[in-house]
Design a protein around this motif. Structure first.
Motif, PDB file in Angstrom:
ATOM      1  N   ILE A  75     -11.873 -22.268 -26.108  1.00  0.00           N
ATOM      2  CA  ILE A  75     -10.994 -22.382 -24.935  1.00  0.00           C
ATOM      3  C   ILE A  75     -11.544 -23.530 -24.101  1.00  0.00           C
ATOM      4  N   SER A  76     -10.747 -24.583 -23.966  1.00  0.00           N
ATOM      5  CA  SER A  76     -11.234 -25.805 -23.317  1.00  0.00           C
ATOM      6  C   SER A  76     -10.084 -26.491 -22.584  1.00  0.00           C
ATOM      7  N   ASN A  77     -10.451 -27.376 -21.657  1.00  0.00           N
ATOM      8  CA  ASN A  77      -9.419 -28.148 -20.948  1.00  0.00           C
ATOM      9  C   ASN A  77      -9.088 -29.446 -21.697  1.00  0.00           C
ATOM     10  N   GLU A  78      -9.766 -29.686 -22.813  1.00  0.00           N
ATOM     11  CA  GLU A  78      -9.579 -30.945 -23.559  1.00  0.00           C
ATOM     12  C   GLU A  78      -9.115 -30.646 -24.977  1.00  0.00           C
ATOM     13  N   GLU A  79      -7.844 -30.944 -25.241  1.00  0.00           N
ATOM     14  CA  GLU A  79      -7.320 -30.569 -26.565  1.00  0.00           C
ATOM     15  C   GLU A  79      -7.793 -31.495 -27.686  1.00  0.00           C
ATOM     16  N   ASN A  80      -8.336 -32.666 -27.299  1.00  0.00           N
ATOM     17  CA  ASN A  80      -8.845 -33.564 -28.353  1.00  0.00           C
ATOM     18  C   ASN A  80     -10.357 -33.488 -28.501  1.00  0.00           C
ATOM     19  N   SER A  81     -10.962 -32.480 -27.916  1.00  0.00           N
ATOM     20  CA  SER A  81     -12.430 -32.380 -27.949  1.00  0.00           C
ATOM     21  C   SER A  81     -12.934 -31.857 -29.297  1.00  0.00           C
ATOM     22  N   SER A  82     -14.239 -32.017 -29.510  1.00  0.00           N
ATOM     23  CA  SER A  82     -14.855 -31.502 -30.745  1.00  0.00           C
ATOM     24  C   SER A  82     -14.626 -29.999 -30.866  1.00  0.00           C
ATOM     25  N   VAL A  85     -16.123 -16.674 -29.169  1.00  0.00           N
ATOM     26  CA  VAL A  85     -15.248 -17.452 -28.279  1.00  0.00           C
ATOM     27  C   VAL A  85     -16.098 -18.465 -27.524  1.00  0.00           C
ATOM     28  N   PHE A  86     -15.816 -19.737 -27.769  1.00  0.00           N
ATOM     29  CA  PHE A  86     -16.603 -20.822 -27.154  1.00  0.00           C
ATOM     30  C   PHE A  86     -15.835 -21.384 -25.970  1.00  0.00           C
ATOM     31  N   LEU A  87     -16.491 -21.398 -24.807  1.00  0.00           N
ATOM     32  CA  LEU A  87     -15.831 -21.842 -23.579  1.00  0.00           C
ATOM     33  C   LEU A  87     -16.461 -23.130 -23.091  1.00  0.00           C
ATOM     34  N   SER A  88     -15.626 -24.100 -22.728  1.00  0.00           N
ATOM     35  CA  SER A  88     -16.143 -25.364 -22.208  1.00  0.00           C
ATOM     36  C   SER A  88     -15.016 -26.188 -21.617  1.00  0.00           C
ATOM     37  N   ARG A  89     -15.190 -26.626 -20.371  1.00  0.00           N
ATOM     38  CA  ARG A  89     -14.178 -27.523 -19.778  1.00  0.00           C
ATOM     39  C   ARG A  89     -13.994 -28.751 -20.664  1.00  0.00           C
ATOM     40  N   SER A  90     -15.107 -29.419 -20.967  1.00  0.00           N
ATOM     41  CA  SER A  90     -15.052 -30.700 -21.678  1.00  0.00           C
ATOM     42  C   SER A  90     -14.850 -30.541 -23.183  1.00  0.00           C
ATOM     43  N   GLY A  91     -15.322 -29.437 -23.714  1.00  0.00           N
ATOM     44  CA  GLY A  91     -15.308 -29.252 -25.163  1.00  0.00           C
ATOM     45  C   GLY A  91     -16.322 -30.131 -25.876  1.00  0.00           C
TER      46      GLY A  91
END
Ligand code: F1P
Length: 348
Positions: free
Chosen positions: A116-123, A88-94
């Protein structure tokens, strides 16, 4: 940062209103895939969130679990992480370099991944097999506040849902308690903000150390990171009883110990330690709803009366966010834009 701290009650409300079915869907998939382990991976605040995820997985499920900084996974992938593990990879920015690289390494190894990230278009969101959007809304500040607290709520619900599918006993009630988090957060901010501001002004030149146990240890680490980021102060965080094993030697009359003590902790351990710290001339700020601890401390911030340790981390972080915010402002810094730090840490 201030706006983001203050809007946490509404953000919690939205998460609890809309996201539980999505989290449950992922928990179901985790059960269907018959994983034996979940390993949480992230950097900075997101690494501390990983520790929370791992703690809850230990408490509510019978899966094996660890938390790793992304860089450690890249450089020293443990042998125990194999096909039966979910990463499970966690990052606000992704977009944090090490976390994205760690995900790519996992994908290359054919491992199953959830981001799990706050950016749905992130890498991260695009390249992981499964994805949960934190949906905390835009966070403009470089330092994480509402995204961190929202992320740890999601992680606790995810672990609970997995545990409920695994028929672990006596955990279903915890989900109902979590639903009270928005009210608790609102009450705390309304009642205690002014006092926190005053304490920040009085103690901004002290050596500050955070102490907590169980789920509140990562909260202490996160609080210390917030203080470093926004005020450039050397600070530390320890498990409560670890403090006796060396760090106690540092205590003097210019030391402030911030102790997180919600109902449900081992009260005797905390009170005995507080007495020893006071005998060594240290001062104590207790964040607590336990009367004896409230009175024993030099100064206290009141947690909502019914708040219990198990669900307390997203509430306990709030007074510390406000405290470091007011220290930073008092010193004339810009807490939203710390020196030498960017919103997304990218390494070439
Ligand atoms: C992680 C992080 C934050 C830190 C700063 C830089 O970011 O290290 O913990 O406060 O914002 O980035 P992320 O991977 O969660 O986007």
């Amino acid at each position: 940062m201030y706006k983001e701290i203050i809007e946490q009650p509404e953000v919690f409300e939205k998460i609890l209103k809309y996201k539980i079915p999505e989290i449950e869907g992922i928990a179901k998939k985790i059960i269907e895939k018959k994983f034996n382990a979940i390993h949480y991976i992230g950097c900075g605040s997101s690494y501390y969130a990983s520790m929370m995820g791992s703690f809850y997985t230990n408490q509510y499920t019978n899966l094996h679990t660890t938390a790793l900084p992304s860089s450690e996974f890249i450089l020293y992938k443990p042998l125990y992480i194999k096909e039966d593990s979910l990463l499970v990879f966690l990052s606000r920015s992704g977009e944090t370099t090490e976390t994205v690289e760690a995900l790519r390494k996992a994908n290359k190894l054919g491992l199953e991944t959830l981001a799990i990230s706050n950016e749905e278009n992130s890498s991260l969101a695009k390249e992981a097999k499964y994805f949960i959007n934190i949906n905390a809304g835009e966070e403009k500040s470089v330092v994480m506040t509402k995204t961190f607290s929202s992320l740890i709520i999601i992680l606790q619900i995810l672990a609970l849902k997995i545990g409920i599918f695994q028929k672990i006993k006596n955990i279903e009630e915890t989900l109902n308690k979590i639903l009270n988090l928005p009210i608790y957060a609102r009450n705390l901010i309304e009642k205690e903000e002014e006092k926190i501001k005053e304490i920040a002004n009085n103690y901004s030149d002290y050596k500050i150390i955070f102490l907590g146990s169980g789920p509140n240890y990562p909260i202490c680490l996160e609080s210390a990171l917030k203080l470093r980021e926004t005020s450039y102060l050397m600070t530390e965080a320890f498990h409560v009883l670890e403090f006796r094993h060396g760090p106690m030697a540092e205590v003097d009359k210019r030391t402030l110990l911030i102790i997180i003590a919600p109902k449900g902790i081992n009260e005797k351990i905390f009170i005995d330690l507080m007495k020893d710290i006071k005998n060594n001339n240290g001062e104590i700020l207790a964040i607590t709803n336990i009367e004896e601890i409230y009175n024993e401390a030099t100064i206290s911030i009141a947690l909502p009366e019914k708040l219990l340790e198990e669900i307390s981390p997203p509430i306990n972080i709030i007074p510390n966010q406000l405290f470091v915010y007011y220290i930073s402002i008092g010193k004339g810094y810009d807490p939203d834009n710390p020196r030498h730090l960017s919103r997304v840490v990218k390494i070439k």
